[in-house]
Design an enzyme around this catalytic site. Structure first.
Site, short mmCIF file in Angstrom:
data_model
loop_
_atom_site.label_atom_id
_atom_site.label_comp_id
_atom_site.label_asym_id
_atom_site.label_seq_id
_atom_site.Cartn_x
_atom_site.Cartn_y
_atom_site.Cartn_z
N SER A 182 0.79 -1.22 0.00
CA SER A 182 0.00 0.00 0.00
C SER A 182 0.82 1.28 0.00
O SER A 182 0.36 2.31 -0.48
CB SER A 182 -0.95 0.01 1.20
OG SER A 182 -0.23 -0.11 2.41
N HIS A 210 -5.33 -3.98 -1.91
CA HIS A 210 -5.05 -2.99 -2.96
C HIS A 210 -4.88 -3.63 -4.34
O HIS A 210 -4.52 -2.94 -5.30
CB HIS A 210 -3.79 -2.20 -2.61
CG HIS A 210 -3.96 -1.30 -1.42
ND1 HIS A 210 -4.34 0.02 -1.53
CD2 HIS A 210 -3.80 -1.55 -0.09
CE1 HIS A 210 -4.41 0.55 -0.32
NE2 HIS A 210 -4.08 -0.39 0.57
N LYS A 241 -12.10 -0.22 -0.62
CA LYS A 241 -11.31 0.38 -1.70
C LYS A 241 -12.08 0.25 -3.02
O LYS A 241 -12.99 1.01 -3.27
CB LYS A 241 -9.93 -0.24 -1.71
CG LYS A 241 -9.19 0.04 -0.39
CD LYS A 241 -7.92 -0.68 -0.24
CE LYS A 241 -7.21 -0.26 1.05
NZ LYS A 241 -7.95 -0.58 2.30
#
Length: 390
Positions: A182, A210, A241
């Site tokens: 990240s 991610h 996300k």
């Protein structure tokens, strides 16, 4: 000794605020989008993990509203007892099918998912092999597990093999790595991780917080990116996300998921994902499958930003993901840069120790599929000038 003594002695925040370079806890006054309102001013949002741009999508919002109207605002209990909704099981079945795994278990947050998985899947007679740049939630999950933790140098497969070689056959082995790291935007060396796992009888867990909705031809993440979806034993992911909501999950074999479902304290003793979050996640996943062009737009704009920053003389850490880290050096300069950018209408994330080594601080840009080239040109011009001014 007074327990609060350490609190009274903690003056770092006051010192940074007094210097006018405190960059945290800015208040949003609008939805997450490419341009937002923060503390009454227009702000180019270049620091959000809203990778597919779905947090403000009308269909995602409508799904959350419908679920709230049908199921209420919360579940008032854990999944283990009264808190399992039909909506939770529908989401888990959809995710399992999407990822090609036998079963999925959802958690209230991504952080809790790592705590819940690692704390019960590994025990006192096991060893967890952990990349040094893994997320903090992985480290905390390792501590809760009581397993031995062996840290290997970031993406260093020779060091990983040396660690594996030293583990006695009597101990279980789990290699856990971020799919996309990240802070740096690096992608793990999953082919080598899988090869070493097979050679030394280890299991593999990928935290794809991610990577999901970012990598792979269809957005199924790091395992799909490398063509290794069937070789990863546990996939962990988040909804906060690409999936525009809140929550986390474990995808694995039916046996492993059922074991965690019935033995994980962070799952059993925590309230379940609220209905609105579960419904928003399902809708975001449908949109991803219906609109794969969002993946192309995301990676295209990220490459445009990398090229644009280099052309403006800005030093960046190279990656192939939507995370574009800018080198800012020392802590004070990093905080000054991020605060100056905020004053000029661009929000980026400061990355300082312990998230980076001393002297290697970063200002992290996160690109999204709804960022446009003119908007990012505006942001890059401001960033380049600010780095010169500070």
């Amino acid at each position: 000794m007074d327990l609060f003594r350490k609190c009274l002695a903690y003056t770092a925040v006051q010192e940074v605020k007094a210097a006018g370079i405190y960059p945290y806890f800015h208040e949003l006054m609008s939805k997450q989008d490419s341009v937002v309102t923060m503390e009454g001013r227009r702000m180019i949002m270049a620091g959000s993990n809203n990778y597919l741009g779905l947090t403000s999508h009308p269909e995602v919002i409508a799904a959350a509203v419908r679920a709230t109207e049908q199921f209420g605002s919360g579940v008032s209990g854990s999944r283990f007892l009264n808190g399992t909704l039909s909506l939770h099981r529908e989401l888990e079945r959809d995710l399992a099918a999407f990822l090609g795994k036998e079963d999925v278990l959802t958690f209230s947050t991504g952080y809790q998912a790592n705590l819940g998985i690692l704390s019960c899947i590994a025990g006192r007679n096991d060893v967890i092999l952990c990349d040094k740049e893994n997320h903090a939630s992985i480290y905390d999950g390792c501590r809760l597990s009581f397993a031995e933790m062996a840290r290997y140098r970031h993406n260093d497969m020779a060091d990983l093999e040396a660690c594996l070689r030293n583990i006695p056959d009597s101990k279980g082995r789990l290699i856990v790595t971020d799919g996309v790291f990240s802070m740096s935007g690096d992608i793990c060396n999953l082919p080598e991780v899988v090869r070493l796992a097979k050679a030394y009888g280890a299991r593999v867990m990928v935290d794809d917080a991610h990577g999901l909705g970012v990598l792979g031809k269809t957005g199924r993440g790091t395992p799909e990116h490398f063509g290794l979806a069937d070789e990863v034993d546990i996939v962990m992911g988040t909804f906060s996300k690409s999936f525009a909501s809140l929550g986390g999950f474990m995808a694995s074999t039916a046996a492993a998921v059922d074991y965690v479902r019935h033995t994980s304290r962070p799952l059993i003793f925590c309230a379940a994902v609220p209905p609105s979050n579960a419904a928003a996640t399902r809708e975001a996943m449908r949109i991803l499958q219906r609109e794969p062009e969002r993946l192309t737009a995301l990676l295209d704009i990220a490459q445009y930003v990398r090229d644009g920053l280099r052309a403006r003389g800005v030093a960046i850490r190279e990656s192939a993901t939507p995370i574009v880290p800018i080198y800012t050096g020392e802590v004070e300069r990093t905080l000054r840069v991020c605060c100056a950018l905020f004053e000029r209408g661009v929000y980026v994330n400061p990355v300082i120790p312990p998230a980076t080594p001393p002297g290697e601080c970063l200002a992290r840009i996160s690109c999204t599929a709804i960022h446009t080239r003119p908007l990012m040109d505006e942001a890059m011009d401001i960033i380049a000038q600010t780095l010169k001014d500070v």
